[in-house]
Structure formats: structure tokens, C-alpha cells
Design a protein around this motif. Structure first.
Motif, PDB file in Angstrom:
ATOM      1  N   PHE A  17      82.999  19.258  57.626  1.00 37.35           N
ATOM      2  CA  PHE A  17      82.893  17.927  58.236  1.00 37.35           C
ATOM      3  C   PHE A  17      83.002  17.994  59.764  1.00 37.35           C
ATOM      4  N   PRO A  18      84.020  18.682  60.323  1.00 37.48           N
ATOM      5  CA  PRO A  18      84.126  18.748  61.788  1.00 37.48           C
ATOM      6  C   PRO A  18      82.925  19.387  62.461  1.00 37.48           C
ATOM      7  N   ALA A  19      82.254  20.347  61.784  1.00 41.44           N
ATOM      8  CA  ALA A  19      81.080  20.978  62.392  1.00 41.44           C
ATOM      9  C   ALA A  19      79.988  19.942  62.658  1.00 41.44           C
ATOM     10  N   VAL A  20      79.783  19.039  61.704  1.00 42.22           N
ATOM     11  CA  VAL A  20      78.793  17.974  61.888  1.00 42.22           C
ATOM     12  C   VAL A  20      79.263  16.999  62.963  1.00 42.22           C
ATOM     13  N   VAL A  21      80.551  16.713  62.966  1.00 36.58           N
ATOM     14  CA  VAL A  21      81.100  15.773  63.945  1.00 36.58           C
ATOM     15  C   VAL A  21      80.950  16.313  65.362  1.00 36.58           C
ATOM     16  N   TRP A  22      81.149  17.605  65.558  1.00 37.72           N
ATOM     17  CA  TRP A  22      80.963  18.187  66.893  1.00 37.72           C
ATOM     18  C   TRP A  22      79.524  18.003  67.364  1.00 37.72           C
ATOM     19  N   ALA A  23      78.568  18.103  66.447  1.00 37.95           N
ATOM     20  CA  ALA A  23      77.165  17.855  66.805  1.00 37.95           C
ATOM     21  C   ALA A  23      76.984  16.407  67.253  1.00 37.95           C
ATOM     22  N   GLU A  24      77.652  15.467  66.548  1.00 40.83           N
ATOM     23  CA  GLU A  24      77.589  14.059  66.948  1.00 40.83           C
ATOM     24  C   GLU A  24      78.217  13.849  68.328  1.00 40.83           C
ATOM     25  N   VAL A  25      79.326  14.536  68.588  1.00 43.82           N
ATOM     26  CA  VAL A  25      79.978  14.414  69.899  1.00 43.82           C
ATOM     27  C   VAL A  25      79.032  14.882  71.001  1.00 43.82           C
ATOM     28  N   GLY A  26      78.352  16.009  70.762  1.00 39.42           N
ATOM     29  CA  GLY A  26      77.398  16.509  71.748  1.00 39.42           C
ATOM     30  C   GLY A  26      76.286  15.507  72.025  1.00 39.42           C
ATOM     31  N   LEU A  27      75.779  14.890  70.960  1.00 35.09           N
ATOM     32  CA  LEU A  27      74.739  13.871  71.120  1.00 35.09           C
ATOM     33  C   LEU A  27      75.286  12.660  71.874  1.00 35.09           C
ATOM     34  N   GLY A  28      76.538  12.288  71.581  1.00 36.75           N
ATOM     35  CA  GLY A  28      77.151  11.156  72.265  1.00 36.75           C
ATOM     36  C   GLY A  28      77.307  11.407  73.748  1.00 36.75           C
ATOM     37  N   ILE A  29      77.706  12.619  74.123  1.00 33.17           N
ATOM     38  CA  ILE A  29      77.832  12.960  75.540  1.00 33.17           C
ATOM     39  C   ILE A  29      76.460  12.913  76.218  1.00 33.17           C
ATOM     40  N   ALA A  30      75.420  13.346  75.496  1.00 35.84           N
ATOM     41  CA  ALA A  30      74.062  13.268  76.045  1.00 35.84           C
ATOM     42  C   ALA A  30      73.658  11.815  76.281  1.00 35.84           C
ATOM     43  N   VAL A  31      74.077  10.917  75.380  1.00 36.87           N
ATOM     44  CA  VAL A  31      73.798   9.487  75.567  1.00 36.87           C
ATOM     45  C   VAL A  31      74.446   8.995  76.860  1.00 36.87           C
ATOM     46  N   LEU A  32      75.702   9.380  77.085  1.00 31.68           N
ATOM     47  CA  LEU A  32      76.405   8.957  78.305  1.00 31.68           C
ATOM     48  C   LEU A  32      75.726   9.511  79.559  1.00 31.68           C
ATOM     49  N   ALA A  33      75.115  10.690  79.441  1.00 29.83           N
ATOM     50  CA  ALA A  33      74.420  11.278  80.585  1.00 29.83           C
ATOM     51  C   ALA A  33      73.134  10.524  80.915  1.00 29.83           C
ATOM     52  N   VAL A  34      72.545   9.866  79.920  1.00 30.92           N
ATOM     53  CA  VAL A  34      71.298   9.120  80.127  1.00 30.92           C
ATOM     54  C   VAL A  34      71.565   7.735  80.714  1.00 30.92           C
ATOM     55  N   VAL A  35      72.730   7.165  80.415  1.00 32.93           N
ATOM     56  CA  VAL A  35      73.040   5.783  80.812  1.00 32.93           C
ATOM     57  C   VAL A  35      72.794   5.495  82.293  1.00 32.93           C
ATOM     58  N   PRO A  36      73.184   6.371  83.240  1.00 30.01           N
ATOM     59  CA  PRO A  36      72.967   6.049  84.651  1.00 30.01           C
ATOM     60  C   PRO A  36      71.496   5.864  85.030  1.00 30.01           C
ATOM     61  N   PHE A  37      70.594   6.423  84.232  1.00 33.68           N
ATOM     62  CA  PHE A  37      69.167   6.307  84.536  1.00 33.68           C
ATOM     63  C   PHE A  37      68.580   4.971  84.082  1.00 33.68           C
ATOM     64  N   LEU A  38      69.357   4.195  83.310  1.00 35.20           N
ATOM     65  CA  LEU A  38      68.868   2.914  82.805  1.00 35.20           C
ATOM     66  C   LEU A  38      69.186   1.806  83.802  1.00 35.20           C
ATOM     67  N   SER A  39      68.523   1.837  84.923  1.00 37.68           N
ATOM     68  CA  SER A  39      68.695   0.799  85.946  1.00 37.68           C
ATOM     69  C   SER A  39      67.409  -0.001  86.060  1.00 37.68           C
ATOM     70  N   GLY A  40      67.560  -1.275  86.316  1.00 42.78           N
ATOM     71  CA  GLY A  40      66.389  -2.131  86.408  1.00 42.78           C
ATOM     72  C   GLY A  40      65.943  -2.615  85.044  1.00 42.78           C
TER      73      GLY A  40
END
Length: 388
Positions: free
Chosen positions: A314-337
Motif C-alpha cells: 500500500f505505501p508503495a502506491v501511496v508514494w507514487a501518489e505523493v510524487g504526483l501531488g508534488i508535481a501538481v503543486l509545481a504546476v500551480v504557479p504557471f496557472l496565471s490569467g
């Protein structure tokens, strides 16, 4: 069409590096504080209170939770300061980010008088927000000390509403909204932020706690089965809230499907949607494949299988989700306008038919989440029947 050419043709301005780092870090700090406190209150604490748990397992998880919360406070405090400096840098005529880091510049910004027509100065709102941020960070950082860790429940449950308030206070408008659409924009924006930070931050907390498996006893599988079950419900609520608020914001900012790949805003939104859907797919794997097997192993009293599923698979899959979540946070600053403004599309207006269509989509989403829970339970029962 290259991304650079797309940005130039649409009038899109790529945010500077300091803006990308400060905004991503700020939401990372919120995820750590909000996600960890909510997950502790809704999943970890209730699971630890079961009388079947071994004292050693409880102490190990409480100690690791306290340290996670403490460092979350450190990250929130540092990220909050840089986020405030970023606001100073972008205020008025603007100034270099390096200059905005000076405490004197920040203090002048916070004391600036209210603009004409505003009911309160914008700086006053940010002052109150950051006072709350400092208080909650100090409370969490105190958990670095053993004496404070004895009061983990009190500190975590007190910090929970304060961490949420950090986000809510910043969203208070200095001028009264002119129509219902503006109010809904503020509401759905906060629903999106808080539910997203709970989802990502909760996953990160549990994945970190699972790394303590070497210090847990053989019966820890039952504890973690209960913990994953409780958090699965929290995650489902967050997914529903993220998707519902995301639909509203997408409708407001994107005028057509084609704008997702013909505008810079749409391009980055498309990346974010893909990442969120990947998180949903990973969560679906947990819900439909792992949770039924965990439930079956628990009823069969299979200690070895339960430990393997809950603390390794279970944690192995969750770590993959965490990585995807961090990638989402990295994209957020580009959503301007807005994709609509880049494409020259008119701004949408709320109507009865739009409201009815939105309500139907929300009801459909709620029904699908309910079906998800029922299907997972049915799969668990089928596992029982298939077991000789």
C-alpha cells in the motif's frame, strides 16, 4: 507549436523562478500542515485509540507523527515568509524579489492604508493571516521537544482549525464582491485548495509513518488496515471536492476544449488535470484492489499477509501518489490569467441552465463515489467467498 511560441502568441507571461518556487513551496507548506493535522484527527488518532493495539506501536507512530508535524511547522513558517515577500514584490509598481525580502519592506506593505472603496486594507488581511501562520507554526514546532509531545492530541487538534484559517483569511476580499459569481469563485477556490492540501498532505504523512514498520510489532497490520480504511474515506471526500471545485474553475477560465492546447493557461491546466487523474487512478487501485484484499486478510486473521499489504504494498502506491501531488503543486504557479482572456473569449455568466447542469454533474460525482465505496466492499466480500 512550442511552449515558448505558444506563450508569446497568446500574450502569456511565464512566471519568474522566484514566483514558481515561493508559490509551490507555500502550497507544499499548507499541504504539510493542513493535510497532516486533518489526517491525524480523522484517521491516525482514532486508529491508535483502539484497545487492540500494542503500546509500542502506538508510541512509535505518535512519536513519528509529532516529528512530522513539527517539521511541517518549520516548512510552513519559512514558506510563509517567502510567500509574503512575493506578495510585496508584486504589489503596486512592484520591486525586485530580493528587495522585498527585507523586513522593513514587508512591514511597510502590511501597514499600507486601505485602497479607495475597500472595507479593509489588503495589508491588514495579510497581517492577520501571517500572525495566525506564526502561531500555528510555533505550536507545531514545539513538538520537537519531548515535553510538548506529551500533549500531541491537544496541539494537533488546536492547530487544525488554525492551519485552515491561514488559507481562508488570505482569501478574504478587501472589497466586497460585486456579484454571486465572485463569491462562488472565492468559495470554490478555497474548497479546491483545502481539499487538495488535505489529500496530498495526508498521503505524505501516512507514507512517512509507514516507514516506521521496522519498529512495529507483528500485530501492526491490523492497526494499519484500520488506518488506511479511515483515510480512504477522507481521500474520497477530498477527491469529490477537488473535482467539483475544479469543474467550476475550469468552466470559468476555459471557454472551449480547444483552448486546453491552444493557450498557455490551458496547456498547464491540461498537465495538472492529467496529474490529478493519475492520482485518482492510483487511489482507485488502492480502493478496488488493495482494500478488498486487506479486508479479506484481516477477517482471515492472516498476520503476514496483512503486514505485507498494509506496510509494504500500500505505501508503495501511496508514494507514487505523493510524487504526483508534488508535481501538481509545481504546476500551480504557471496557472496565471485565464485561457478565455488569452483566446479573447467572453467571460461566462451564471444562468439557471448552467446551475442545473453543474448540480447534475455534482450529483453524478457523489453517486460515483458512493458506488466506489460499495464496489470496494463487494470485492472484499467476494474475496472471502473465493477463499477456501
Amino acid at each position: 507549436m512550442s511552449l515558448i511560441h505558444l506563450a508569446a502568441s497568446a500574450g502569456y507571461t511565464t512566471p519568474p523562478l522566484w514566483r514558481i518556487l515561493t508559490k509551490s513551496s507555500y502550497f507544499l507548506g499548507l499541504s504539510g500542515a493542513i493535510g497532516a493535522t486533518v489526517t491525524y484527527a480523522a484517521a491516525v488518532r482514532p486508529a491508535l485509540r483502539s484497545p487492540e493495539n500494542e503500546r509500542g506501536d502506538i508510541d512509535a507512530l505518535r512519536r513519528r507523527t509529532a516529528m512530522y508535524l513539527a517539521w511541517s511547522g518549520v516548512v510552513l513558517l519559512v514558506a510563509g515568509y517567502f510567500q509574503l515577500a512575493a506578495r510585496v514584490s508584486r504589489a503596486g509598481k512592484g520591486m525586485p524579489f530580493g528587495d522585498a525580502l527585507a523586513p522593513g519592506r514587508i512591514w511597510d506593505f502590511l501597514r499600507a492604508p486601505a485602497a479607495k472603496g475597500a472595507w479593509v486594507a489588503q495589508g491588514t488581511i495579510y497581517l492577520v493571516q501571517n500572525v495566525v501562520l506564526v502561531l500555528v507554526s510555533a505550536a507545531l514546532v514545539a513538538l520537537l521537544f519531548s515535553q510538548a509531545r506529551r500533549h500531541l492530541d491537544t496541539i494537533a487538534l488546536t492547530a487544525l482549525p488554525l492551519t485552515v484559517a491561514v488559507s481562508l483569511i488570505a482569501a478574504i476580499p478587501a472589497t466586497a464582491p460585486t456579484d454571486a459569481d465572485k463569491v462562488l469563485d472565492l468559495l470554490f477556490d478555497q474548497v479546491h485548495i483545502i481539499s487538495g492540501t488535505v489529500w496530498i498532505g495526508g498521503l505524505a504523512l501516512l507514507a512517512t509513518l509507514a516507514r516506521a514498520r521496522g519498529r512495529l510489532g507483528e500485530s501492526a497490520g491490523a492497526l494499519w488496515a484500520d488506518l488506511w480504511r479511515r483515510f480512504s474515506f477522507v481521500a474520497l471526500v477530498c477527491v469529490g471536492a477537488v473535482l467539483t471545485s475544479g469543474l467550476w474553475m475550469s468552466w470559468k477560465h476555459v471557454g472551449s476544449i480547444g483552448q486546453l492546447w491552444t493557450t498557455s493557461y490551458g496547456f498547464f491546466l491540461l498537465i495538472k488535470i492529467a496529474l490529478v487523474l493519475a492520482m485518482v487512478v492510483a487511489g482507485g487501485f488502492n480502493q478496488f484492489w488493495l482494500m478488498p484484499r486487506i479486508a479479506q486478510a484481516r477477517r482471515a486473521d492472516s498476520t503476514a499477509s496483512l503486514v505485507h499489504l498494509t506496510l509494504r504494498h500500500f505505501p508503495a502506491v501511496v508514494w507514487a501518489e505523493v510524487g504526483l501531488g508534488i508535481a501538481v503543486l509545481a504546476v500551480v504557479p504557471f496557472l496565471s490569467g485565464s485561457a478565455r482572456s488569452e483566446a479573447g473569449s467572453p467571460q461566462p455568466a451564471m444562468s439557471g441552465s448552467i446551475f442545473a447542469a453543474g448540480a447534475a454533474l455534482v450529483l453524478t460525482l457523489v453517486a460515483s463515489l458512493y458506488i466506489t465505496v460499495k464496489t470496494s466492499d463487494a470485492l472484499a466480500r467476494r474475496q472471502d467467498l473465493a477463499t477456501p
